[in-house]
Design a protein around this motif. Structure first.
Motif, short mmCIF file in Angstrom:
data_model
loop_
_atom_site.label_atom_id
_atom_site.label_comp_id
_atom_site.label_asym_id
_atom_site.label_seq_id
_atom_site.Cartn_x
_atom_site.Cartn_y
_atom_site.Cartn_z
N MET A 68 112.22 -19.26 17.24
CA MET A 68 110.90 -19.40 16.63
C MET A 68 110.99 -20.47 15.54
N ALA A 69 110.18 -21.50 15.67
CA ALA A 69 110.11 -22.54 14.65
C ALA A 69 109.09 -22.11 13.61
N LEU A 70 109.55 -21.97 12.38
CA LEU A 70 108.70 -21.50 11.29
C LEU A 70 108.65 -22.55 10.21
N THR A 71 107.45 -22.88 9.78
CA THR A 71 107.24 -23.85 8.71
C THR A 71 106.54 -23.14 7.55
N ILE A 72 106.96 -23.45 6.34
CA ILE A 72 106.28 -22.93 5.15
C ILE A 72 105.58 -24.11 4.50
N ARG A 73 104.30 -23.93 4.21
CA ARG A 73 103.53 -24.99 3.58
C ARG A 73 102.56 -24.37 2.58
N SER A 74 102.02 -25.22 1.71
CA SER A 74 100.99 -24.76 0.78
C SER A 74 99.75 -24.36 1.56
N ALA A 75 99.11 -23.31 1.11
CA ALA A 75 97.88 -22.85 1.76
C ALA A 75 96.73 -23.76 1.39
N ALA A 76 95.82 -23.90 2.31
CA ALA A 76 94.58 -24.64 2.08
C ALA A 76 93.43 -23.64 2.03
N PRO A 77 92.33 -23.99 1.36
CA PRO A 77 91.18 -23.08 1.35
C PRO A 77 90.74 -22.64 2.75
N SER A 78 90.93 -23.51 3.73
CA SER A 78 90.54 -23.16 5.10
C SER A 78 91.43 -22.05 5.69
N ASP A 79 92.58 -21.77 5.06
CA ASP A 79 93.46 -20.69 5.51
C ASP A 79 92.99 -19.31 5.03
N HIS A 80 92.15 -19.26 4.01
CA HIS A 80 91.81 -17.99 3.37
C HIS A 80 91.26 -16.93 4.32
N PRO A 81 90.36 -17.25 5.26
CA PRO A 81 89.92 -16.19 6.18
C PRO A 81 91.07 -15.58 6.98
N ARG A 82 92.01 -16.40 7.44
CA ARG A 82 93.16 -15.90 8.18
C ARG A 82 94.05 -15.05 7.27
N LEU A 83 94.22 -15.46 6.02
CA LEU A 83 95.06 -14.70 5.11
C LEU A 83 94.47 -13.33 4.85
N LEU A 84 93.16 -13.27 4.74
CA LEU A 84 92.50 -11.98 4.54
C LEU A 84 92.68 -11.09 5.78
N GLU A 85 92.63 -11.67 6.97
CA GLU A 85 92.90 -10.91 8.20
C GLU A 85 94.32 -10.36 8.19
N LEU A 86 95.28 -11.21 7.83
CA LEU A 86 96.67 -10.77 7.76
C LEU A 86 96.86 -9.68 6.72
N TRP A 87 96.23 -9.87 5.57
CA TRP A 87 96.33 -8.87 4.50
C TRP A 87 95.86 -7.52 5.02
N ARG A 88 94.67 -7.50 5.62
CA ARG A 88 94.11 -6.23 6.09
C ARG A 88 94.98 -5.59 7.17
N ALA A 89 95.41 -6.36 8.14
CA ALA A 89 96.25 -5.81 9.21
C ALA A 89 97.54 -5.24 8.65
N SER A 90 98.14 -5.94 7.71
CA SER A 90 99.39 -5.48 7.10
C SER A 90 99.17 -4.21 6.28
N VAL A 91 98.11 -4.18 5.50
CA VAL A 91 97.82 -3.00 4.68
C VAL A 91 97.53 -1.79 5.58
N GLU A 92 96.75 -2.00 6.63
CA GLU A 92 96.45 -0.88 7.53
C GLU A 92 97.71 -0.37 8.23
N ALA A 93 98.69 -1.24 8.44
CA ALA A 93 99.94 -0.84 9.10
C ALA A 93 100.94 -0.18 8.16
N THR A 94 100.83 -0.43 6.85
CA THR A 94 101.87 0.04 5.93
C THR A 94 101.38 0.89 4.77
N HIS A 95 100.12 0.83 4.44
CA HIS A 95 99.59 1.54 3.27
C HIS A 95 98.80 2.77 3.72
N HIS A 96 99.49 3.69 4.38
CA HIS A 96 98.84 4.86 4.96
C HIS A 96 98.25 5.79 3.91
#
Length: 155
Positions: free
Chosen positions: A1-29
């Motif tokens: 798996m090729a993984l790149t780390i970069r600075s977030a752009a404002p256009s990433d925010h909707p995806r980050l919120l999706e990731l946040w929610r999915a992660s919280v629902e999976a771990t914050h029971h």
């Protein structure tokens, strides 16, 4: 798996919120659905204000790749670290953590006491518990554990 780390752009925010929610629902029971909704609004307000927000992108072979995780930190304090729960255990969180810790300085993070997965993740990466708070950063009754990883000698 090729993984790149970069600075977030404002256009990433909707995806980050999706990731946040999915992660919280999976771990914050311990959170009720209404709590998750409330925190989601808080996080949505925080994202544009975060100074050092980085994303992990998996190269999908196309032009952009897929954002699969993110981290935010300020002066050694990790404010958020979330990874797509379908990709837990693939080293993405570790890569994000090490990316912000490359300078070898001390790192600090608060984790929910009722989230043993998060605590275990950080402890496995050299963090130790240095304190506890009865309330979270929003003043709500979800205790936090304060963890710290000492500064590391430069290689």
């Amino acid at each position: 798996m090729a993984l790149t780390i970069r600075s977030a752009a404002p256009s990433d925010h909707p995806r980050l919120l999706e990731l946040w929610r999915a992660s919280v629902e999976a771990t914050h029971h311990f959170l009720a659905p209404a709590d998750v909704d409330w925190y989601e609004e808080v996080v949505a307000g925080y994202l544009p204000q975060l100074g050092d927000l980085r994303v992990a992108v998996v190269d999908g072979g196309d032009a952009e790749g897929e954002v699969v995780g993110f981290i935010s930190h300020d002066d050694g304090e990790i404010q958020m670290l979330f990874v797509d729960p379908t990709r837990h255990g693939q080293g993405i969180g570790t890569r994000l953590l090490e990316d912000v810790g490359d300078d070898g300085g001390e790192l600090r993070v608060d984790v929910n006491e009722q989230n043993p997965v998060a605590r275990g993740f950080y402890v496995a990466r050299g963090f130790v518990e240095v304190g506890r708070s009865e309330l979270d950063g929003e003043g709500r009754p979800f205790p936090l554990l304060h963890l710290r990883r000492e500064a590391r000698a430069a290689a």
